[in-house]
Design an enzyme around this catalytic site. Structure first.
Site, PDB file in Angstrom:
ATOM      1  N   LYS A   1       0.824  -1.209   0.000  1.00  0.00           N
ATOM      2  CA  LYS A   1       0.000   0.000   0.000  1.00  0.00           C
ATOM      3  C   LYS A   1       0.862   1.264   0.000  1.00  0.00           C
ATOM      4  O   LYS A   1       0.575   2.230  -0.719  1.00  0.00           O
ATOM      5  CB  LYS A   1      -0.922  -0.016   1.228  1.00  0.00           C
TER       6      LYS A   1
ATOM      7  N   LYS B   1       0.928  12.361   5.042  1.00  0.00           N
ATOM      8  CA  LYS B   1       1.140  11.386   6.122  1.00  0.00           C
ATOM      9  C   LYS B   1       1.685  10.078   5.569  1.00  0.00           C
ATOM     10  O   LYS B   1       2.632   9.495   6.113  1.00  0.00           O
ATOM     11  CB  LYS B   1      -0.192  11.162   6.852  1.00  0.00           C
TER      12      LYS B   1
END
Length: 293
Positions: A171, A240
């Site tokens: 991911k 982030k």
């Protein structure tokens, strides 16, 4: 039938949980904001249980949370999933976090006879609504097989990658490339405009050339061409994720010369008031910078 819990009814979590309800699963939803819980009730879902009660009473609990700190709280708080979970409970985290946090959760869960899968997702809120997400799963194969019917409701491309944390590795690599493509789209569309090429025509040509990408399709048609940047996936979240990518790369002793620059650009966007805008608003940052010259 399994009793399911879903914690985190945001842009991704709410449509994912709704799809489980549509597939006739009994699903208890939980969210910080009451409004999202009300939307879930309207779609046939249930609410009203605390996280601790869910951990004690349900069979499988899925979490989809925006920040690693949120994951830490939900899993490790005194009222959290690990402290209150029963033996045989299956926990699945769809959040994007570092592989290290996956390992921390899995170790704590195993000590209590609780099973854990990291299962981050890709496909955006459109994929969440359509049930066509890509789901990247790390953890025990036999637990993956138990959760697979749920994944098949929420996604179209389901992969068991390997041991705990491997889903998060893939991911984060995905989001590294998403950041690359996002800046590529910003620069290409801006340069094309400056050179007098019609942006729609440029898209149609490049979309049939090697420059084609799903991100170009998404960013241009849903955001740039409409000149609206309400977040599907906010710049602050991509920033982030890029910080997590840098952390992972550093641990593997891999330099990311372009990736590091992209993290800096996302930080610039946040400083320029674009934190809550969609990631495609890197295009806005570039054009604001040009306007100041």
């Amino acid at each position: 039938m399994m009793k399911i819990g879903f914690i985190g009814l945001g842009n991704m979590g709410l449509p994912m949980a709704k799809n489980l309800v549509k597939a006739n699963y009994e699903v208890v939803g939980k969210n910080r904001s009451k409004g999202k819980e009300d939307l879930f009730i309207a779609a046939g879902g249930k609410t009203g249980m605390s996280v601790a009660e869910m951990a004690k009473e349900l069979d499988v609990i899925l979490t989809c949370l925006p920040l690693p700190a949120d994951v830490e709280t939900v899993y490790f708080g005194a009222e959290g999933l690990i402290e209150n979970g029963h033996e045989g409970l299956i926990l699945v985290d769809h959040s994007t976090v570092a592989p290290g946090l996956n390992h921390k959760i899995a170790d704590a869960a195993q000590a209590k006879g609780i099973e854990f899968l990291d299962a981050p997702i890709s496909g955006g809120n459109f994929g969440a609504e359509d049930g066509t997400l890509t789901i990247m799963v790390g953890g025990k194969k036999e637990i993956y097989e138990k959760a697979l019917p749920l994944f098949n409701v929420m996604g179209k491309n389901i992969y068991h990658i390997g041991e705990t944390g491997s889903g998060s590795v893939v991911k984060l690599i995905n989001n590294l490339m998403v950041a690359f493509h996002t800046q590529a789209v910003s620069e290409a569309v801006t340069l094309g405009k400056k050179m007098g090429v019609d942006s729609d025509l440029l898209f149609n040509i490049l979309n049939n050339s090697y420059a084609q990408s799903r991100i170009y399709d998404r960013h241009y048609n849903s955001f740039i061409a409409k000149d609206q940047f309400e977040a599907g996936f906010a710049i602050k979240l991509l920033h982030k994720d890029m910080k997590l990518v840098e952390e992972m790369a550093s641990g593997a002793d891999v330099d990311l010369p372009i990736g590091t620059k992209l993290t800096d650009l996302l930080a610039d966007a946040i400083e320029n008031g674009l934190a809550e805008q969609d990631m495609s608003a890197l295009y806005v940052l570039l054009n604001n910078t040009l306007a100041k010259k």
